[in-house]
Design an enzyme around this catalytic site. Structure first.
Site, PDB file in Angstrom:
ATOM      1  N   GLU A 183      17.130  14.603   2.858  1.00 53.77           N
ATOM      2  CA  GLU A 183      16.908  13.604   1.603  1.00 53.77           C
ATOM      3  C   GLU A 183      18.405  13.544   1.032  1.00 53.77           C
ATOM      4  O   GLU A 183      18.607  12.955  -0.203  1.00 53.77           O
ATOM      5  CB  GLU A 183      15.815  13.514   0.058  1.00 53.77           C
ATOM      6  CG  GLU A 183      15.658  14.429  -0.321  1.00 53.77           C
ATOM      7  CD  GLU A 183      14.712  14.561  -1.393  1.00 53.77           C
ATOM      8  OE1 GLU A 183      14.916  15.145  -2.703  1.00 53.77           O
ATOM      9  OE2 GLU A 183      13.706  14.758  -1.153  1.00 53.77           O
ATOM     10  N   GLU A 196       1.502  -3.052   6.005  1.00 58.32           N
ATOM     11  CA  GLU A 196       0.196  -3.709   5.648  1.00 58.32           C
ATOM     12  C   GLU A 196       0.740  -5.479   5.555  1.00 58.32           C
ATOM     13  O   GLU A 196       0.281  -6.363   5.785  1.00 58.32           O
ATOM     14  CB  GLU A 196      -0.314  -3.716   4.173  1.00 58.32           C
ATOM     15  CG  GLU A 196      -1.125  -2.564   3.894  1.00 58.32           C
ATOM     16  CD  GLU A 196      -2.263  -1.830   4.852  1.00 58.32           C
ATOM     17  OE1 GLU A 196      -2.419  -3.447   5.655  1.00 58.32           O
ATOM     18  OE2 GLU A 196      -2.571  -1.362   4.883  1.00 58.32           O
TER      19      GLU A 196
END
Length: 303
Positions: free
Chosen positions: A119, A88
């Site tokens: 992960e 953004e």
């Protein structure tokens, strides 16, 4: 990492919430009321860690002013939130792609579908940062609701070795990732309404903290005048309309004058505002902004 040694049940984010034990017996409205009541705890938790967030903003600002980058890094929901916030920044603040970066364990494919085991390897976090040619001018922010994701721990350790500024965002106190970073941001939102589902309050808390960090940094970098996003890039009809309204709000000019100034500045909001407020031409406006490193307020005051 050996799952038998994790003992995740001791983490606040993994414990059962006594206020939601009858979740499956509630009416739909009652369920929504319970969710809403739990969500109210998020801003309260963030209020307790504002000094740490402010410190992270100052560190990130220093990194970007030194020519570095801001890099978010996490797994699962945490990683997705970092990618979202990073993506953004270019349209909102006019910064180049690659200035604010979001990394997720398992790569871009993990945005839509879980990548098993990604992960759990600290070496993968280090490798992802190496692939970016990490330097000491960069800042790395690790995100993990649990605060103990190996991918994030490995990345933060490598970033520290390189000499980067670092911060960690977790929803458990005194977490392993907090111990690896210069700044620990740990809003403790309490047990989730749905036990262990950290996409709920923990995810919301991380999103709010990221909003504050990126917006705070961009304000300090001169991307904001008053409370207007004066470096917005008018890349579509909606944003062009917003740019025009920003010029009107900042200057008090009428719509036609704002549009004319934007046309002359190639839809660049800052020089358009400066042209109208200082009554100068577009080239003079651009030169004055350059002299003041793009800070519109300073350009207006400095003459």
């Amino acid at each position: 990492m050996n799952g038998e040694n994790l003992n995740l049940g001791t983490l606040v984010s993994e414990t059962r919430n006594p206020a939601t034990m009858t979740l499956d017996q509630l009416s739909t409205l009652e369920m929504m009321q319970v969710f809403n009541q739990e969500d109210r705890k998020v801003p309260e938790a963030i209020a307790q860690v504002l000094p740490a967030i402010a410190e992270a903003v100052d560190l990130a600002t220093a990194s970007l002013q030194a020519g570095g980058r801001l890099i978010y890094l996490g797994a699962g929901t945490s990683g997705r939130l970092g990618v979202l916030d990073a993506s953004e920044c270019p349209p909102t603040f006019g910064v180049p792609h690659g200035l604010v970066i979001g990394l997720i364990a398992g790569g871009p494919g993990a945005l839509l579908k879980a990548v098993e085991g990604a992960e759990d390897d600290p070496a993968l976090g280090e490798a992802d940062l190496k692939a970016l040619s990490l330097t000491a001018t960069d800042m790395v922010i690790g995100l993990a609701a649990s605060g103990r994701t190996p991918y994030v721990i490995g990345a933060l350790r490598y970033a520290r070795d390189v000499g980067c500024r670092t911060a960690a965002i977790s929803c458990n106190p005194h977490s392993p990732i907090a111990q690896e970073a210069q700044v620990a941001i740990s809003p403790v939102v309490g047990p989730e309404a749905l036990t262990g589902s950290t996409r709920l309050k923990s995810g919301t808390a991380q999103k709010l903290v990221l909003n504050m960090i990126s917006t705070g940094v961009m304000v300090k970098l001169g991307k904001v005048y008053q409370n207007l996003m004066v470096d917005v890039k008018a890349t579509n009809v909606k944003l062009l309309d917003r740019a025009c309204r920003i010029v009107v709000e900042a200057t008090g000019a009428d719509l036609d004058s704002a549009r004319q100034a934007l046309e002359q500045s190639d839809n660049d909001v800052k020089p358009a505002i400066l042209m109208l407020l200082a009554n100068i031409g577009v080239e003079a406006a651009r030169e004055r902004l350059k002299q003041h490193n793009g800070y519109l307020r300073e350009a207006l005051l400095g003459g």
